[in-house]
Design an enzyme around this catalytic site. Structure first.
Site, PDB file in Angstrom:
ATOM      1  N   ASP A 281       0.859  -1.184   0.000  1.00 48.97           N
ATOM      2  CA  ASP A 281       0.000   0.000   0.000  1.00 48.97           C
ATOM      3  C   ASP A 281       0.896   1.235   0.000  1.00 48.97           C
ATOM      4  O   ASP A 281       1.994   1.188  -0.539  1.00 48.97           O
ATOM      5  CB  ASP A 281      -0.939  -0.024   1.215  1.00 48.97           C
ATOM      6  N   HIS A 304       2.072   2.074  -3.209  1.00 48.81           N
ATOM      7  CA  HIS A 304       1.165   3.053  -3.792  1.00 48.81           C
ATOM      8  C   HIS A 304       1.716   4.473  -3.686  1.00 48.81           C
ATOM      9  O   HIS A 304       0.947   5.432  -3.729  1.00 48.81           O
ATOM     10  CB  HIS A 304      -0.206   2.979  -3.106  1.00 48.81           C
TER      11      HIS A 304
END
Length: 477
Positions: A281, A304
């Site tokens: 993430d 991310h």
């Protein structure tokens, strides 16, 4: 005449004898009194001391000889190192060493400048625990060995699903060392495991624990350690301040869900620097209540990217300000630098700078998304967190899907956005690309701009929208 002199002579002789006798008796009595007093004083002294070197008697047996003086080292200050092995830890990676760590922590907490030592070449299985203060200043947790989280999902108590190791109410505290914090999260990433534990107890929420969490702590430093394979977020700071994270490594697989690297919320005055973060993430996630944050010299990927948000979920107020992100390398990631907000929120994001960002094979290097939704369908709402004063300067490298994506609210557009020296080329490894998307974003651009369509991305003359942004900022004052 002779008879008259004799009585006088006799009287004189008698008088002299009497004087001599009196002086002799006085001298003898004085000597006797002195001798008695001396014996009495000596006896009293022996009775009071009880362990002297006087001759033995029936009332005072002979005392043992005095012990030899200890070596000089015994007079040195007490050691400030509290090794968990000295408090009963086994370090075999199987036995529960939680109580030993808590005991070492409790002892070190009372000593200024103390160190809790996790020695190298040992593995310590630690159940979910809270290491809390307030403690004496300059406390250090020295992690040179390995800390292991419980490997089985079902063994975690439901009250501990928020975090594995929780640091609470600390001041002037440091975590450092050459060791590893291993969350052993692989079984948490499998949905079948979550469903299994939920079937056993309907009260267990659908959540996964953070590896290391700080709450209400100030002047905190985390440096040099490795944090790997957390069930969810690796390192989190809540309601804290004056935080420094330096030279750490965070690692989990690209497909490990929601495993943010570093997560900030309601935390101010933060510096995150010179670290390597690869996870499933956001490498760094910045949430509401954060201000004066500097993130620099970070190697990010997979993951991310560096993200603000999501902010404003369920019509909540979100406030983020004074953020600087520079000298970042992002590779093999979903995003580069991103701001994401939910529809319907209030508050503001202002004074944000992204500069000198190198991207390689990043799907979308630049993103503002005021329509963020983590479901298939989200309800359309008119409110939004206002975004203003955002600069993108020297964002250079390759993208695999889209160079830039600015999707701003119809009612609360993005204002005062600057695009300066943006050079983004399609990655030769991919063939399908999208055009830049720019919607309701106001500001100015400055060459060089690649692709050239970026030059037309920003609208001019935001006008009344600036007033809307200021009204949202008032909520955060």
């Amino acid at each position: 005449m002779k008879r008259d002199k004799n009585p006088r002579l006799v009287f004189l002789l008698v008088f002299l004898v009497l004087i001599f006798t009196t002086l002799s008796i006085t001298s003898v009595d004085a000597r006797k009194h002195h001798s008695k007093k001396s014996r009495s004083h000596s006896k009293h002294h022996k009775h009071r001391s009880g362990n002297g070197n006087s001759a033995p008697d029936s009332e005072n047996p002979p005392a043992p000889a005095p012990a030899p003086l200890p070596p000089y080292a015994s007079y040195q200050p007490q050691s400030r190192i509290f090794d968990v092995l000295s408090f009963g830890a086994k370090g075999d990676g199987i036995s529960d060493d939680s109580k030993a760590l808590l005991a070492a922590w409790g002892a070190a907490c009372k000593v200024p400048g103390a160190t809790v030592e996790i020695p190298s070449e040992f593995k310590f299985l630690i159940e979910p625990i809270t290491l809390q203060g307030p403690c004496m200043p300059r406390l250090v947790l020295q992690i040179d060995g390995t800390l292991l989280a419980p490997p089985k999902v079902a063994s975690w108590p439901k009250s501990s699903l928020f975090q594995w190791i929780n640091f609470k109410w600390l001041h002037k505290f440091t975590i450092q060392g050459s060791g590893t914090v291993d969350g052993q999260g692989s079984k948490w990433w499998s949905l079948s495991q979550i469903h299994y534990i939920q079937k056993r107890s309907k009260d267990i929420p659908d959540m996964k624990p953070t590896a290391l969490r700080f709450y209400a702590s100030y002047d905190v430093t985390v440096r040099n350690i490795r944090i790997i394979n957390s069930p969810q977020c690796h390192l989190k700071f809540d309601n804290s301040g004056r935080v420094n994270v330096t030279n750490i490594t965070i690692s989990s697989p690209e497909n490990s869900p929601n495993t943010d690297g570093i997560h900030l919320q309601n935390t101010q005055d933060v510096e995150i620097q010179h670290s390597n973060i690869g996870c499933g993430d956001d490498c760094v996630s910045i949430q509401t209540g954060c201000s004066n944050v500097h993130v620099h010299h970070i190697n990010c990927g997979p993951g991310h990217g560096i993200s603000l948000g999501g902010l404003g979920k369920e019509k909540s107020a979100a406030c983020v300000s004074n953020l600087v992100v520079d000298n970042i390398s992002v590779q093999n990631a979903l995003y580069g630098v991103r701001i994401k907000t939910w529809q319907g929120g209030i508050g503001s994001v202002k004074n944000v700078s992204f500069s000198n960002i190198q991207v390689s094979d990043v799907k979308v290097p630049i993103m503002i998304d005021q329509y963020y939704c983590d479901k298939h369908i989200c309800k359309n709402q008119t409110g939004a967190v206002a975004i203003s004063g955002v600069t993108y300067n020297q964002i250079i490298g390759t993208y695999s899907v889209q160079p830039i994506h600015l999707a701003c609210s119809n009612n609360v557009p993005c204002t005062d956005v600057d695009l300066i020296d943006i050079q983004l080329n399609p990655s030769p490894r991919y063939r399908s690309f999208q055009q830049a998307l720019c919607w309701n974003s106001y500001g100015k651009s400055q060459a060089p701009l690649v692709p050239s369509s970026i030059d037309y991305c920003l609208r001019r003359h935001s006008g009344s929208f600036m007033e809307i942004a200021k009204s949202h900022e008032n909520i955060c004052q």
